[in-house]
Scaffold this active site. Sequence first.
Site, PDB file in Angstrom:
ATOM      1  N   ILE A  16       0.846  -1.199   0.000  1.00 46.99           N
ATOM      2  CA  ILE A  16       0.000   0.000   0.000  1.00 46.99           C
ATOM      3  C   ILE A  16       0.875   1.239   0.000  1.00 46.99           C
ATOM      4  CG2 ILE A  16      -1.839   1.260   1.189  1.00 46.99           C
ATOM      5  CD1 ILE A  16      -2.566  -1.373   2.597  1.00 46.99           C
TER       6      ILE A  16
ATOM      7  N   TYR B 281      -6.701  18.556 -10.517  1.00 47.61           N
ATOM      8  CA  TYR B 281      -6.902  17.321  -9.752  1.00 47.61           C
ATOM      9  C   TYR B 281      -7.636  16.296 -10.603  1.00 47.61           C
ATOM     10  CZ  TYR B 281      -8.614  14.237  -6.012  1.00 47.61           C
ATOM     11  OH  TYR B 281      -8.904  13.149  -5.222  1.00 47.61           O
TER      12      TYR B 281
END
Length: 268
Positions: A7, A145
């Site tokens: 992760i 974004y």
Amino acid sequence: MQNTVFITGASSGLGKATAKFFQLKGWTVIATMRNPEREKELRELDNVVLLPLDVTNPEQVEQTISKVLREHRVDVVVNNAGYGLVGPLEALTDGQVSRQVETNLLGLIRVTKAFVPSFRERRSGTFINITSTFGLLSYPTCSVYSATKFGVDGFSEGLAYELASFNVAVKVVAPGGMQTDFVNRSMDGGQHEAYQQLVAKVGEGYSEEQVANYTRPEVVAQIIYDAATDGQNQLRYVAGSDADALYKERLQLGPEGQFARIRQQFLS
């Protein structure tokens, strides 16, 4: 054999919640972050390995993942590292835009590419790429974004085709708003006087009252786990009630219909 998940961006928020969820399910968790020496909670858990990783550093990405693959059989990679850049385009510097692309898009591609040969040769493995509602549709003050999150979505779909014959899965989890400190911890932006009214209206979505209605990160972590383990050839998993509502509207109205609706909302 115990399954292993790798992760990125596991120091807080969704990344940490996902690390804790997989650990609770009995997985070995390789939790990476820029400053693992500061992490206390995950360090106390069994079968959790903390490693330094800045996804914008190509050399560190290569070195860290080479080390991981020598020592572990990784089954799932969760590409979670990222941050939000919000504000009118005119208010953002070139440095801010470059950092956004480097972190959210190029960093994810680097990490993924480093794992592909191992997964391909072994003919197994799953990539879970974390995007956003704003990777499925965009919104005022989120242009850059969204550019990165749309990019991750398109990258993931294309890669899913490439790796299908090697039995390697690529999936996208697209959360909506979450009850984390994302706004204070992982958001950058800029102000421009010409857009004050628009920014104020968009900002209503980040009020304490609104954030209280958002999805808890643990719920999204469950969806990530389900995506990693359900064995389904599903590409996109929309996570959160607000995300579900916006995505259903997009499917019902079509992209142009939803664009007209949102445009009118912020023009009025």
